[in-house]
Write a protein that holds these residues in place. Structure first.
Motif, PDB file in Angstrom:
ATOM      1  N   LYS A  30       0.834  -1.237   0.100  1.00 56.58           N
ATOM      2  CA  LYS A  30      -0.002   0.035   0.064  1.00 56.58           C
ATOM      3  C   LYS A  30       0.845   1.260  -0.127  1.00 56.58           C
ATOM      4  O   LYS A  30       0.448   2.397   0.641  1.00 56.58           O
ATOM      5  CB  LYS A  30      -0.960  -0.251   1.347  1.00 56.58           C
ATOM      6  N   LYS A  31       2.084   1.235  -0.841  1.00 51.86           N
ATOM      7  CA  LYS A  31       2.945   2.499  -0.921  1.00 51.86           C
ATOM      8  C   LYS A  31       3.132   2.421  -2.319  1.00 51.86           C
ATOM      9  O   LYS A  31       2.805   1.719  -3.166  1.00 51.86           O
ATOM     10  CB  LYS A  31       4.317   2.188  -0.208  1.00 51.86           C
ATOM     11  N   ALA A  32       3.405   4.001  -2.501  1.00 50.29           N
ATOM     12  CA  ALA A  32       3.981   4.341  -4.063  1.00 50.29           C
ATOM     13  C   ALA A  32       5.492   4.368  -4.104  1.00 50.29           C
ATOM     14  O   ALA A  32       6.015   4.724  -2.960  1.00 50.29           O
ATOM     15  CB  ALA A  32       3.203   5.622  -4.386  1.00 50.29           C
ATOM     16  N   LEU A  33       5.886   4.119  -5.179  1.00 52.33           N
ATOM     17  CA  LEU A  33       7.304   4.343  -5.619  1.00 52.33           C
ATOM     18  C   LEU A  33       7.739   5.845  -4.811  1.00 52.33           C
ATOM     19  O   LEU A  33       8.787   5.887  -4.280  1.00 52.33           O
ATOM     20  CB  LEU A  33       7.745   3.945  -6.623  1.00 52.33           C
ATOM     21  N   ASN A  34       6.939   6.646  -5.509  1.00 56.31           N
ATOM     22  CA  ASN A  34       7.017   8.109  -5.045  1.00 56.31           C
ATOM     23  C   ASN A  34       7.073   8.444  -3.555  1.00 56.31           C
ATOM     24  O   ASN A  34       5.961   8.096  -2.936  1.00 56.31           O
ATOM     25  CB  ASN A  34       5.959   9.051  -5.693  1.00 56.31           C
ATOM     26  N   GLY A  35       8.164   8.851  -2.997  1.00 57.03           N
ATOM     27  CA  GLY A  35       8.241   8.970  -1.406  1.00 57.03           C
ATOM     28  C   GLY A  35       8.757   8.025  -0.745  1.00 57.03           C
ATOM     29  O   GLY A  35       8.918   7.854   0.231  1.00 57.03           O
ATOM     30  N   SER A  36       8.910   6.697  -1.318  1.00 59.16           N
ATOM     31  CA  SER A  36       9.356   5.587  -0.577  1.00 59.16           C
ATOM     32  C   SER A  36      10.876   5.453  -0.559  1.00 59.16           C
ATOM     33  O   SER A  36      11.477   5.872  -1.275  1.00 59.16           O
ATOM     34  CB  SER A  36       8.862   4.162  -1.241  1.00 59.16           C
ATOM     35  N   LYS A  37      11.270   4.687   0.686  1.00 55.31           N
ATOM     36  CA  LYS A  37      12.686   4.592   0.923  1.00 55.31           C
ATOM     37  C   LYS A  37      13.154   3.476   0.336  1.00 55.31           C
ATOM     38  O   LYS A  37      12.723   2.338   0.654  1.00 55.31           O
ATOM     39  CB  LYS A  37      13.063   4.854   2.558  1.00 55.31           C
ATOM     40  N   VAL A  38      13.951   3.659  -0.702  1.00 55.26           N
ATOM     41  CA  VAL A  38      14.717   2.454  -1.289  1.00 55.26           C
ATOM     42  C   VAL A  38      16.138   2.244  -1.143  1.00 55.26           C
ATOM     43  O   VAL A  38      16.777   3.410  -1.269  1.00 55.26           O
ATOM     44  CB  VAL A  38      14.226   2.659  -3.016  1.00 55.26           C
TER      45      VAL A  38
END
Length: 443
Positions: free
Chosen positions: A328-336
């Protein structure tokens, strides 16, 4: 078969066999510097040529910058004067044999750029002399030695096969390989004339432990090098396409390959990954694609394999989006957290690395990414320098997604498996580790 040599050939061959020859190496990069060191180890006096003053200074100071070279040997040979480096091409006058080991990249139109080979040839031609051997080692399209270099050298008035001797012997370098290196890898040699082949083969036989295989012409040697890399290029593309299809079908492609590899004949395992990198496999097959147009032939299989391999970084990003979507997360803003930026394990080379394309797409998507690579102190991305971080628990625990893009041996995979929340393993690096602590996905 015995080859009759004229006086120039006999004199040169005698110098080579008695290790009285001075040998030059043009281009002190991943191919040239290891070759120069091997020639110095074999007892020859070696002069290395490079246009980069920094490289020349480092060699002369005994400072190594290539992973396949032993630091102590370089220091020893430079200290003893067995190996010197220079930017002064007039010292070509001092050498009896010279190997050309310069880059042959593709231009923006995917066409071979032979400008480095041509400029090296022109510099050598200014100072070349009789009783001299010249060998091209740079990977290139069939015909380069005879069509590009031979006219440059014969423009001096010297005759190939009589006054000087010209051959092609493709470099075979596998950075990070723990067993095969410059010294023990078999060598292929093809000369313009039989005398050229004989003399070039004698030099390599004196320097290397691997067998020296003589072929009938430079074109055969040039083509065999392209075949080597095209073979890998196409088979990796097949493995990548299988990975894409297996993902859609819910089948573990790694298990499929392991099962197929039990067959003792007719199958050789190749493995999928996030894309191709380095200066060979992603580039060399397109030399042949370009040359084939001259013969009104379209190399469909090679080009299709290129499309598949080039699409893998995008496939990795799509998978990242799907994996994060399940959280339930978007790639935008996620910590990768991206583990590995070198194009293959246990080396520091980022040339053509698929990790760079993946990082570029992560940046475009607005991901908050960090990079870890114990072999790469810094690299360039979109005009800025990035210095990879040291792997630690905090980085792993904070990451919404950990991507393994390069399976370096130095990574603490147990720590990665235990402290990561979500892992996307594009290299099957965690095959032997328990991933019960994380949500684990493979390519």
């Amino acid at each position: 078969m015995s080859v009759q040599l004229n006086e120039n050939g006999r004199e040169l061959l005698n110098k080579i066999e008695n290790r009285q020859a001075t040998i030059g190496v043009v281009g002190l990069g991943y191919v040239g510097l290891p070759l120069a060191v091997e020639k110095a180890r074999a007892g020859y006096r070696v002069i290395g040529f490079d246009v980069q003053q920094k490289r020349v200074d480092m060699v002369n100071e005994g400072i190594n910058y290539i992973g396949d070279v032993v630091d102590e040997e370089l220091k020893e040979f430079t200290a003893e004067g067995k190996l010197v480096a220079t930017t002064d091409y007039s010292r070509i006058q001092e050498v009896d044999a010279v190997a050309i080991c310069v880059p042959t990249p593709l231009d923006t139109y995917q066409q071979p750029d032979t400008s480095y080979v041509e400029s090296s040839g022109k510099e050598i031609s200014k100072y070349m002399h009789k009783e001299m051997l010249i060998v091209l080692e740079s990977t290139t399209y069939p015909g380069t030695t005879e069509e590009v270099l031979k006219p440059i050298f014969e423009g001096t008035g010297l005759v190939c096969g009589e006054d000087f001797f010209l051959a092609y012997s493709p470099e075979r370098v596998d950075p990070g390989n723990k067993f095969y290196n410059t010294k023990n890898t078999p060598k292929v040699v093809g000369g313009i004339t039989p005398a050229c082949t004989t003399i070039a083969a004698a030099m390599y036989s004196n320097v290397l432990e691997g067998d020296v295989h003589q072929v009938s012409s430079p074109a055969v040697a040039e083509m065999e090098k392209i075949l080597e890399n095209t073979f890998r290029h196409i088979n990796i593309a097949l493995a990548n396409e299988m990975a894409i299809l297996c993902n859609k079908m819910g089948i573990d492609v790694w298990e499929v390959i392991d099962a197929a590899a039990t067959k003792p004949y007719g199958f050789m395992p190749f493995y999928p990954g996030p894309g191709l990198g380095g200066h060979c496999i992603p580039i060399d097959p397109f030399y042949l694609t370009w040359k084939a147009r001259e013969y009104n032939y379209h190399t469909r299989l090679i080009e299709l394999a290129g499309e598949i391999n080039n699409s893998m970084p995008d496939f990795v990003i799509d998978r990242c989006m799907q994996i994060l979507n399940k959280e339930k997360k978007a790639l935008n803003g996620s910590k990768v957290l991206v583990l590995g930026v070198a194009y293959k394990k246990d080396i520091d080379d980022v040339r053509e690395s698929p990790a760079l394309l993946i990082l570029d797409e992560l940046e475009k998507a607005g991901a908050d990414f960090n990079v870890v690579d114990p072999h790469v102190p810094s690299f360039r991305l979109n005009g800025r320098t990035i210095e990879p971080l040291q792997l630690n628990e905090e980085l792993l625990e904070e990451a919404d997604l950990v991507i393994i893009t390069t399976n370096h041996s130095a990574f603490d995979y147990q720590l990665i498996a235990e402290k990561s929340k979500v892992i996307f393993d594009t290299r099957n690096a965690l095959k032997e580790y328990s991933t019960d602590h994380a949500k684990y996905y493979r390519l």
